[in-house]
Write a protein that holds these residues in place. Sequence first.
Motif, PDB file in Angstrom:
ATOM      1  N   LEU A  56     -71.687 -53.520  74.803  1.00 23.52           N
ATOM      2  CA  LEU A  56     -73.037 -54.101  74.809  1.00 23.52           C
ATOM      3  C   LEU A  56     -74.098 -53.045  75.128  1.00 23.52           C
ATOM      4  N   LEU A  57     -73.805 -52.170  76.094  1.00 27.92           N
ATOM      5  CA  LEU A  57     -74.754 -51.094  76.414  1.00 27.92           C
ATOM      6  C   LEU A  57     -74.943 -50.153  75.221  1.00 27.92           C
ATOM      7  N   MET A  58     -73.852 -49.833  74.530  1.00 28.41           N
ATOM      8  CA  MET A  58     -73.950 -48.969  73.349  1.00 28.41           C
ATOM      9  C   MET A  58     -74.738 -49.664  72.238  1.00 28.41           C
ATOM     10  N   THR A  59     -74.542 -50.968  72.082  1.00 33.12           N
ATOM     11  CA  THR A  59     -75.283 -51.725  71.073  1.00 33.12           C
ATOM     12  C   THR A  59     -76.769 -51.707  71.373  1.00 33.12           C
ATOM     13  N   VAL A  60     -77.128 -51.834  72.651  1.00 32.97           N
ATOM     14  CA  VAL A  60     -78.538 -51.759  73.033  1.00 32.97           C
ATOM     15  C   VAL A  60     -79.100 -50.383  72.693  1.00 32.97           C
ATOM     16  N   MET A  61     -78.362 -49.330  73.008  1.00 31.42           N
ATOM     17  CA  MET A  61     -78.820 -47.968  72.712  1.00 31.42           C
ATOM     18  C   MET A  61     -78.991 -47.746  71.207  1.00 31.42           C
ATOM     19  N   ILE A 118     -77.007 -62.132  79.009  1.00 28.61           N
ATOM     20  CA  ILE A 118     -76.094 -63.272  79.122  1.00 28.61           C
ATOM     21  C   ILE A 118     -74.789 -62.839  79.789  1.00 28.61           C
ATOM     22  N   PHE A 119     -74.282 -61.671  79.417  1.00 33.51           N
ATOM     23  CA  PHE A 119     -73.038 -61.173  80.003  1.00 33.51           C
ATOM     24  C   PHE A 119     -73.167 -61.003  81.516  1.00 33.51           C
ATOM     25  N   HIS A 120     -74.288 -60.462  81.963  1.00 35.10           N
ATOM     26  CA  HIS A 120     -74.440 -60.201  83.396  1.00 35.10           C
ATOM     27  C   HIS A 120     -74.960 -61.405  84.179  1.00 35.10           C
ATOM     28  N   VAL A 121     -75.684 -62.309  83.529  1.00 35.73           N
ATOM     29  CA  VAL A 121     -76.160 -63.514  84.216  1.00 35.73           C
ATOM     30  C   VAL A 121     -75.009 -64.495  84.436  1.00 35.73           C
ATOM     31  N   SER A 122     -73.991 -64.400  83.586  1.00 37.64           N
ATOM     32  CA  SER A 122     -72.840 -65.287  83.740  1.00 37.64           C
ATOM     33  C   SER A 122     -72.157 -65.112  85.088  1.00 37.64           C
ATOM     34  N   GLY A 123     -72.386 -64.004  85.751  1.00 40.23           N
ATOM     35  CA  GLY A 123     -71.884 -63.830  87.102  1.00 40.23           C
ATOM     36  C   GLY A 123     -70.854 -62.745  87.238  1.00 40.23           C
ATOM     37  N   ARG A 124     -70.292 -62.706  88.423  1.00 39.60           N
ATOM     38  CA  ARG A 124     -69.268 -61.712  88.732  1.00 39.60           C
ATOM     39  C   ARG A 124     -68.031 -62.003  87.883  1.00 39.60           C
ATOM     40  N   GLN A 125     -67.491 -60.963  87.308  1.00 44.99           N
ATOM     41  CA  GLN A 125     -66.417 -61.147  86.342  1.00 44.99           C
ATOM     42  C   GLN A 125     -65.050 -61.388  86.982  1.00 44.99           C
ATOM     43  N   ILE A 126     -64.771 -60.764  88.094  1.00 44.29           N
ATOM     44  CA  ILE A 126     -63.434 -60.833  88.695  1.00 44.29           C
ATOM     45  C   ILE A 126     -63.422 -61.868  89.816  1.00 44.29           C
ATOM     46  N   PHE A 127     -62.499 -62.840  89.684  1.00 49.25           N
ATOM     47  CA  PHE A 127     -62.346 -63.888  90.697  1.00 49.25           C
ATOM     48  C   PHE A 127     -60.884 -63.940  91.103  1.00 49.25           C
ATOM     49  N   TYR A 148     -87.664 -55.674  65.438  1.00 49.18           N
ATOM     50  CA  TYR A 148     -87.619 -56.037  66.859  1.00 49.18           C
ATOM     51  C   TYR A 148     -86.296 -56.720  67.221  1.00 49.18           C
ATOM     52  N   LEU A 149     -85.662 -57.334  66.231  1.00 51.27           N
ATOM     53  CA  LEU A 149     -84.367 -57.978  66.483  1.00 51.27           C
ATOM     54  C   LEU A 149     -83.293 -56.955  66.840  1.00 51.27           C
ATOM     55  N   LEU A 150     -83.477 -55.714  66.416  1.00 50.77           N
ATOM     56  CA  LEU A 150     -82.523 -54.657  66.763  1.00 50.77           C
ATOM     57  C   LEU A 150     -82.471 -54.412  68.272  1.00 50.77           C
ATOM     58  N   ILE A 151     -83.548 -54.743  68.950  1.00 52.28           N
ATOM     59  CA  ILE A 151     -83.597 -54.595  70.408  1.00 52.28           C
ATOM     60  C   ILE A 151     -83.347 -55.936  71.094  1.00 52.28           C
ATOM     61  N   ILE A 152     -83.967 -56.987  70.603  1.00 56.54           N
ATOM     62  CA  ILE A 152     -83.940 -58.289  71.272  1.00 56.54           C
ATOM     63  C   ILE A 152     -82.530 -58.866  71.347  1.00 56.54           C
ATOM     64  N   ILE A 153     -81.799 -58.882  70.251  1.00 57.22           N
ATOM     65  CA  ILE A 153     -80.475 -59.510  70.232  1.00 57.22           C
ATOM     66  C   ILE A 153     -79.481 -58.796  71.161  1.00 57.22           C
ATOM     67  N   PRO A 154     -79.330 -57.466  71.094  1.00 52.02           N
ATOM     68  CA  PRO A 154     -78.392 -56.818  72.029  1.00 52.02           C
ATOM     69  C   PRO A 154     -78.806 -56.972  73.497  1.00 52.02           C
ATOM     70  N   VAL A 155     -80.110 -56.927  73.775  1.00 52.71           N
ATOM     71  CA  VAL A 155     -80.563 -57.096  75.165  1.00 52.71           C
ATOM     72  C   VAL A 155     -80.250 -58.512  75.644  1.00 52.71           C
ATOM     73  N   LEU A 156     -80.466 -59.527  74.795  1.00 52.99           N
ATOM     74  CA  LEU A 156     -80.127 -60.901  75.186  1.00 52.99           C
ATOM     75  C   LEU A 156     -78.632 -61.048  75.451  1.00 52.99           C
ATOM     76  N   LEU A 157     -77.793 -60.451  74.617  1.00 53.77           N
ATOM     77  CA  LEU A 157     -76.346 -60.518  74.836  1.00 53.77           C
ATOM     78  C   LEU A 157     -75.946 -59.835  76.143  1.00 53.77           C
ATOM     79  N   LEU A 158     -76.558 -58.711  76.435  1.00 54.13           N
ATOM     80  CA  LEU A 158     -76.276 -58.003  77.689  1.00 54.13           C
ATOM     81  C   LEU A 158     -76.724 -58.831  78.892  1.00 54.13           C
TER      82      LEU A 158
END
Length: 169
Positions: free
Chosen positions: A19-24, A57-66, A45-55
Motif C-alpha cells: 500500500l505504501l508503494m502504491t501511494v508512492m 482503511i488498512f490502518h484505521v481497521s486497528g491493530r493487526q495482531i491479536f 487525482y484518483l492516482l493519489i486518492i484511491i491508494p491513500v484511502l486504502l492505506l
Amino acid sequence: MRLSNRNKASVYNSVSTLLLMTVMFGIVGFLANQYRFNALGKESYLLIIIPVLLLIIFHVSGRQIFEYDSDGEALNFKNRNIIPFLSKPLHDEFPKYKLIKYDVVNIFFIKRLYVTVSSKNNGSTMLKYQISYLTQKEVNDLKLSLNKVVKANAEKKDKKTNDDRRTFA
C-alpha cells in the motif's frame, strides 16, 4: 484456549508495504501526468486518492495482531500493530472471575471487542481490543471461550447469592 493471528504478521507487513508503494507510485504518476503528459486530466487525482484511502482503511481497521489465552486461572489479551511506532501495544492479564461481560461490535470492516472487568476502585472497567483482522471462525471461537467464562462466573455468583440467603434465613 489460545487464539493468535501472529503467524499472519508477515502478510500484514507485506500488505502495508504494498500500500505504501502504491501511494508512492500514485504520487509519481500524478506528478508525471500533471507536469509532463497531461493525459488523464482531472482523473489523475484518483492516482493519489484511491491508494491513500486504502492505506487509511488498512490502518484505521486497528491493530493487526491479536492474541488471547484463557488457559489457567487468568485471561490474557494482547493487541499490537505490525508497525510498532504507530500505536501503543495493549497487554492485559486478569483473573477469570473478574470478567463481567463482553461485546463484539462490527461496523463495516471494523471489529472491536469490549471486555468489562470488575474493579475495586470503579466497580468495573471496560477494556477495548481491535479484532478486525481475525477471521469469522476465530471470532466465533473467541466468543465461545468468553461465553464459558462469563457463564461460569454467573453460576458462581448465583450460587454465592443463594448461599448468602440461606445463612440469613
